[in-house]
Motif scaffolding. Structure first.
Motif, PDB file in Angstrom:
ATOM      1  N   PRO A 185       0.811  -1.229   0.000  1.00 53.62           N
ATOM      2  CA  PRO A 185       0.000   0.000   0.000  1.00 53.62           C
ATOM      3  C   PRO A 185       0.843   1.277   0.000  1.00 53.62           C
ATOM      4  CG  PRO A 185      -0.179  -1.145   2.112  1.00 53.62           C
ATOM      5  CD  PRO A 185       0.640  -2.022   1.225  1.00 53.62           C
ATOM      6  N   SER A 186       0.251   2.353  -0.487  1.00 57.15           N
ATOM      7  CA  SER A 186       0.943   3.649  -0.535  1.00 57.15           C
ATOM      8  C   SER A 186       0.635   4.454   0.722  1.00 57.15           C
ATOM      9  CB  SER A 186       0.468   4.428  -1.757  1.00 57.15           C
ATOM     10  OG  SER A 186       0.777   5.796  -1.595  1.00 57.15           O
ATOM     11  N   PRO A 187       1.647   5.108   1.283  1.00 59.54           N
ATOM     12  CA  PRO A 187       1.399   5.975   2.454  1.00 59.54           C
ATOM     13  C   PRO A 187       0.462   7.141   2.136  1.00 59.54           C
ATOM     14  CG  PRO A 187       3.753   5.974   1.849  1.00 59.54           C
ATOM     15  CD  PRO A 187       3.064   5.052   0.901  1.00 59.54           C
ATOM     16  N   ILE A 188       0.249   7.435   0.850  1.00 64.19           N
ATOM     17  CA  ILE A 188      -0.587   8.592   0.499  1.00 64.19           C
ATOM     18  C   ILE A 188      -2.043   8.385   0.938  1.00 64.19           C
ATOM     19  CG2 ILE A 188      -1.209  10.219  -1.371  1.00 64.19           C
ATOM     20  CD1 ILE A 188       1.232   9.372  -2.893  1.00 64.19           C
ATOM     21  N   ILE A 189      -2.421   7.152   1.273  1.00 65.90           N
ATOM     22  CA  ILE A 189      -3.810   6.947   1.730  1.00 65.90           C
ATOM     23  C   ILE A 189      -4.152   7.772   2.971  1.00 65.90           C
ATOM     24  CG2 ILE A 189      -4.119   4.652   0.702  1.00 65.90           C
ATOM     25  CD1 ILE A 189      -3.623   3.446   3.493  1.00 65.90           C
ATOM     26  N   GLU A 190      -3.155   8.250   3.694  1.00 65.09           N
ATOM     27  CA  GLU A 190      -3.419   9.093   4.873  1.00 65.09           C
ATOM     28  C   GLU A 190      -3.808  10.519   4.467  1.00 65.09           C
ATOM     29  OE1 GLU A 190      -3.105   8.179   8.125  1.00 65.09           O
ATOM     30  OE2 GLU A 190      -2.190   6.186   7.842  1.00 65.09           O
ATOM     31  N   ALA A 191      -3.547  10.888   3.208  1.00 67.71           N
ATOM     32  CA  ALA A 191      -3.614  12.302   2.835  1.00 67.71           C
ATOM     33  C   ALA A 191      -5.029  12.883   2.898  1.00 67.71           C
ATOM     34  CB  ALA A 191      -3.032  12.495   1.430  1.00 67.71           C
ATOM     35  N   LEU A 192      -5.984  12.188   2.299  1.00 67.89           N
ATOM     36  CA  LEU A 192      -7.334  12.767   2.261  1.00 67.89           C
ATOM     37  C   LEU A 192      -7.943  12.881   3.662  1.00 67.89           C
ATOM     38  CD1 LEU A 192      -9.887  13.859   0.955  1.00 67.89           C
ATOM     39  CD2 LEU A 192     -10.517  11.520   0.333  1.00 67.89           C
ATOM     40  N   PRO A 193      -7.911  11.811   4.464  1.00 64.25           N
ATOM     41  CA  PRO A 193      -8.453  11.971   5.812  1.00 64.25           C
ATOM     42  C   PRO A 193      -7.812  13.138   6.567  1.00 64.25           C
ATOM     43  CG  PRO A 193      -8.127   9.649   5.339  1.00 64.25           C
ATOM     44  CD  PRO A 193      -7.534  10.407   4.185  1.00 64.25           C
ATOM     45  N   SER A 194      -6.505  13.344   6.367  1.00 63.36           N
ATOM     46  CA  SER A 194      -5.821  14.423   7.093  1.00 63.36           C
ATOM     47  C   SER A 194      -6.240  15.801   6.595  1.00 63.36           C
ATOM     48  CB  SER A 194      -4.305  14.266   6.968  1.00 63.36           C
ATOM     49  OG  SER A 194      -3.873  14.664   5.675  1.00 63.36           O
ATOM     50  N   ALA A 195      -6.734  15.881   5.374  1.00 67.00           N
ATOM     51  CA  ALA A 195      -7.044  17.187   4.780  1.00 67.00           C
ATOM     52  C   ALA A 195      -8.536  17.485   4.722  1.00 67.00           C
ATOM     53  CB  ALA A 195      -6.468  17.251   3.365  1.00 67.00           C
ATOM     54  N   LEU A 196      -9.351  16.534   5.212  1.00 69.04           N
ATOM     55  CA  LEU A 196     -10.809  16.716   5.110  1.00 69.04           C
ATOM     56  C   LEU A 196     -11.261  18.045   5.699  1.00 69.04           C
ATOM     57  CD1 LEU A 196     -12.901  13.563   6.094  1.00 69.04           C
ATOM     58  CD2 LEU A 196     -12.913  14.849   3.944  1.00 69.04           C
ATOM     59  N   HIS A 197     -10.729  18.366   6.884  1.00 73.27           N
ATOM     60  CA  HIS A 197     -11.151  19.591   7.576  1.00 73.27           C
ATOM     61  C   HIS A 197     -10.042  20.621   7.631  1.00 73.27           C
ATOM     62  CE1 HIS A 197     -14.976  17.852   8.834  1.00 73.27           C
ATOM     63  NE2 HIS A 197     -14.307  16.733   9.024  1.00 73.27           N
ATOM     64  N   ASP A 198      -9.099  20.514   6.683  1.00 76.54           N
ATOM     65  CA  ASP A 198      -8.011  21.493   6.679  1.00 76.54           C
ATOM     66  C   ASP A 198      -8.593  22.893   6.492  1.00 76.54           C
ATOM     67  OD1 ASP A 198      -4.933  21.690   6.486  1.00 76.54           O
ATOM     68  OD2 ASP A 198      -5.617  22.948   4.828  1.00 76.54           O
ATOM     69  N   LYS A 199      -7.858  23.861   7.021  1.00 76.36           N
ATOM     70  CA  LYS A 199      -8.225  25.267   6.882  1.00 76.36           C
ATOM     71  C   LYS A 199      -8.451  25.671   5.428  1.00 76.36           C
ATOM     72  CE  LYS A 199      -5.671  28.944   9.132  1.00 76.36           C
ATOM     73  NZ  LYS A 199      -4.337  29.330   9.434  1.00 76.36           N
TER      74      LYS A 199
END
Ligand SMILES: Nc1nc2c(c(=O)[nH]1)N[C@H]1C(S)=C(S)[C@@H](COP(=O)(O)OP(=O)(O)OC[C@H]3O[C@@H](n4cnc5c(=O)[nH]c(N)nc54)[C@H](O)[C@@H]3O)O[C@H]1N2
Ligand SMILES: Nc1nc2c(c(=O)[nH]1)N[C@H]1C(S)=C(S)[C@@H](COP(=O)(O)OP(=O)(O)OC[C@H]3O[C@@H](n4cnc5c(=O)[nH]c(N)nc54)[C@H](O)[C@@H]3O)O[C@H]1N2
Ligand SMILES: [Mo]
Length: 766
Positions: free
Chosen positions: A38-52
């Motif tokens: 798996p790619s570590p990029i899978i963390e990206a969207l959850p981390s940015a869902l509520h980004d400023k």
């Protein structure tokens, strides 16, 4: 899973994964159980869902809201934004579409997209095109940024796109190839991704098998890291953009030492006899021998000769990455690769011949059986006008102007309204400062985006859209072995709506609601699309379960292909009975058609022509470093640059720029320093990474850092963040293809003295 938690499967371009949701929030991310790599990029969207940087409401540029006709368009990117209600926003967009359509016709509307997200229904490009087609059409684009030059030259030379889209499959290479010579390598970073998504990353597995089977690899590339270490590849760090010269040096050696396959050339190719006098120098007095190639490539002549002998002595696969054709005269390396493979005489044999793009995405060459995938019909476009995709700034700046393209003359339409949905032109397009000027031309610019990307900040009307986790969809790609259910995991952030809901609202106002929606809602469409694909699969001999069973189970897995493909084996077996779809029915080393176009920058056979900018050119005196703006390791293009994975990879908050210790030392630059990268077109800041895994004289600044000028609204202002497209040039590769030539750019670097300005790319606009 503990009490009050639920899990949802989903798909992204970088793989399948599951999110755990508690109290409406994503609290965990786990890779799909069937993904070995798996790619570590899978963390990206959850981390940015509520980004400023998330866009929470429909927004309109203040100047535009106050006076649509007389608004100052140079203020795009500088004006503040005003939040409006959805009704107001949709009324405004509908009025603008109606106005432009009535006054100038649909030829004045340019619609464009990009990679957007995985998920076949909420595919932004399909949604946009379906909507604009229902409205009467729009100016579309042909070719692409990925392999645009290939998409024109490869069919002209081989009669098909198979060498690019579906080359010989990996199991055949593992079993038969002894030597794989790769122009542009097989970068592991790129194998994280497949367009439309993938269930299981397979490429590293194939490469391990290939190595275990004893396949040897040679990588011609400015970066050592373009090959995974375990392949123990030989690295030939040629000067960028000199692949054709190297291939000619190899070809010359084959002829000089009588190692070429004359029988193959006679039986399966046309035009070798027209190419040969060029190769030997009979026509221009310049033999393209190994010494000649060595002077251009800086790979020594004996290494070139030795490689040619090795290639002729064994089962050899000649491969080139898409990157090598994303350059000035980008047609030539692919054409020459075909000619070189033809001279070796192994085209159509298992594991021999040539193939393109093995290192571009995970799934190129994967052994999948092609299952019809659910898809959204786009309808018919009634507008004839189109452009080659990379010519957008050129089109906006030259309405009515004419260019050559693939044997035709194209007249640029006069665009009044731009509708962008699912892409980021301020990442994608070369020469951002030129684009900024072009961007002032249209009267109205509308964008759908989840985040305040540089493109969203430069629109008049910004409609906030949901991400994959906020809607229901079906994930599938015809390059993959899985269908994934993508149930909605969380509520839409802010007031965001799906592209489909937005276009439905607009179609109601514009009188094409029934045409656009066909009376279906989101789930209605998913069922319908699945059922159509199910019928198609049944005809192809695959019985799929009902939609409800699929949705309940969460995914479907299909078997690997039992009969892995060998490119052009039928043609080799019977050239008369299975001819290629070229004018001659054979491989065209010389193309009468292309020669007939009489283009000075693309003659009738492959040739070395100096790129407009390269290390051997006069321009390298002022700008002595060759810029590689390749695909980024920690994200997909500019997507989720605001997310945790991409941000963690920044250096001093800026995009990392790789440079060789020799080049860094000469400029007193140390690892981690902030530097200014510049040329005559623009300048940006970046964070230095000093490494000997890049060739001296070459720097790497990957694409996708959100463009962040010190003075928004001012053309030419310093980008604080490291977007290479302030440095690249906006020129078509040739008159034949007119595609992106981003990888032909020279620059200089200096240490940035003083306190660098703070990065503001992820701060929402005022
Ligand atoms: N210098 C240089 N430039 C290059 C290249 C290069 O090699 N060098 N490569 C080129 C290549 S090959 C490519 S493919 C292009 C890629 O260029 P693009 O495809 O334009 O780039 P992305 O960053 O993928 O843009 C996708 C955008 O869609 C948004 N998005 C995601 N999901 C949705 C959705 O559901 N709806 C909507 N409306 N938006 C959504 C994302 O937030 C993101 O801003 O770049 C090209 N540019
Ligand atoms: N992680 C990640 N993966 C991606 C993407 C992404 O954004 N992120 N984007 C996807 C997309 S849309 C595409 S089109 C593909 C792109 O696939 P490619 O075009 O193959 O990928 P790049 O990374 O641009 O280039 C590959 C390597 O080519 C080398 N190279 C550059 N110039 C030259 C040259 O002149 N000669 C030779 N021999 N080598 C050269 C560089 O060292 C570079 O690392 O990647 C896909 N995969
Ligand atoms: Mo691409």
């Amino acid at each position: 899973m503990s009490k009050g938690e639920s899990q949802f499967s989903t798909l992204s371009h970088w793989g399948a994964y599951t999110v755990t949701v508690r109290g409406g929030q994503v609290v965990g991310v786990a890779p799909f159980v069937k993904d070995p790599d798996p790619s570590p990029i899978i963390e990206a969207l959850p981390s940015a869902l509520h980004d400023k940087s998330r866009i929470l409401h429909p927004m309109v540029r203040k100047g535009f809201l106050e006076d649509r006709q007389a608004s100052d368009r140079t203020k795009r990117g500088a004006d503040p934004f005003v939040a409006v209600s959805w009704d107001e926003a949709l009324d405004l967009v509908a009025e603008e579409l109606d106005r432009v359509q009535s006054a100038h016709g649909n030829e004045a509307i340019y619609g464009s997209s990009g990679w957007s997200s995985a998920g076949q229904f909420h595919q932004a490009e399909s949604q946009l095109k379906r909507f604009l087609n229902a409205l009467g059409g729009f100016v579309d684009q042909v070719t692409n940024f990925s392999f645009g030059a290939a998409s024109v030259i490869v069919p002209r030379v081989t009669g098909s796109m198979e060498p690019v889209l579906t080359p010989t499959m990996w199991p055949v290479i593992v079993e038969n190839t002894r030597l794989m010579v790769l122009f542009g390598g097989l970068p592991q970073k790129n194998s994280q991704v497949t367009k439309a998504g993938l269930g299981a990353h397979s490429m590293m597995g194939w490469l391990r098998k290939a190595r275990a089977a004893g396949v040897e690899f040679v990588s011609i590339s400015p970066r050592r890291d373009d090959m995974p270490d375990f392949l123990e590849a030989e690295w030939l760090p040629a000067r960028p953009n000199t692949d054709v010269a190297l291939m000619l040096g190899l070809a010359h050696t084959l002829v000089a030492e009588d190692l070429h396959d004359s029988q193959f050339l006679d039986r399966y190719c046309v035009g070798f006899e027209r190419f040969l006098p060029y190769l030997t120098g009979q026509v221009d007095g310049v033999p393209k021998d190994a010494e000649w190639a060595a002077a251009i490539t800086e790979i020594d002549a004996e290494t070139i000769r030795e490689l040619a002998r090795r290639m002729a002595a064994t089962r050899c696969m000649v491969a080139a990455s898409w990157s090598v054709q994303r350059s000035d005269h980008g047609e030539q390396p692919f054409w020459m690769a075909v000619a070189l493979a033809a001279m070796l005489g192994q085209i159509g044999l298992p594991g021999g011949g040539f193939g393109f793009g093995y290192g571009a995405m995970n799934s190129i060459g994967d052994a999948v059986s092609r299952i019809p995938v659910p898809s959204l019909p786009r309808g018919r476009n009634s507008v004839q006008a189109f452009i080659p995709v990379a010519r957008v700034a050129d089109m906006l700046l030259n309405p009515g102007g004419q260019i050559d393209f693939n044997g035709e003359k194209i007249t640029y339409p006069d665009i009044r309204l731009i509708y962008w949905c699912g892409g980021n032109p301020f990442h994608k397009q070369q020469d951002i400062n030129r684009l900024l000027l072009a961007w002032q031309k249209p009267e109205t610019i509308i964008i759908h985006e989840p985040w305040w990307t540089p493109a969203a900040r430069r629109a008049d009307i910004v409609l906030p859209c949901t991400t994959t986790l906020e809607r229901n969809d079906i994930g599938a790609s015809d390059r993959d072995r899985f269908f994934m259910a993508m149930p909605k995991a969380v509520e839409p952030v802010g007031e965001s709506r799906s592209d489909y809901d937005i276009f439905s609202g607009l179609s109601k106002r514009l009188g094409c609601h029934e045409h656009y929606t066909e009376g279906r809602d989101e789930m209605g469409w998913l069922r319908h699309m699945y059922d159509v694909a199910r019928q198609g699969a049944s005809r192809a001999g695959h019985e799929l379960p009902s939609f409800d069973d699929f949705w309940e189970k969460g995914h479907l897995e299909f078997p690997a292909s039992k009969d892995p493909k060998v490119l052009f084996d039928a043609f080799r077996g019977d050239p008369g009975g299975s001819p290629l779809k070229t004018p001659s029915g054979k491989i065209e080393i010389y193309s009468q058609t292309i020669a007939g176009f009489e283009y000075d920058d693309c003659p009738g056979h492959p040739m070395w022509m100096e790129p407009i900018e390269w290390l051997g050119s006069q321009k390298a005196v002022a700008f002595p470093l060759h810029l590689i703006s390749n695909a980024p390791a920690h994200r997909l293009h500019s997507q989720l640059d605001c997310g945790a994975v991409s941000r963690a990879a920044k250096v001093g908050g800026r995009e990392p720029v790789w440079m060789h210790p020799r080049d860094a030392g000469a400029r007193a630059i140390g690892d981690g320093d902030i530097v200014r990268v510049f040329n005559g077109r623009g300048a940006c800041l970046a964070g230095a990474v000093v490494t000997d895994s890049i060739r001296p004289g070459v720097i790497q600044l990957a694409t996708g850092a959100w463009y962040d000028p010190t003075e928004p609204g001012t053309i030419g202002s310093l980008d604080k963040h490291g977007n290479p497209n302030v440095l690249t040039l906006d020129k078509g590769a040739s008159k034949l293809t007119q595609t992106c030539a981003a990888l032909s750019a020279l620059v200089e670097i200096e240490l940035y003295e003083g306190e660098p300005p703070a990065v503001s790319a992820f701060e929402p606009p005022s």
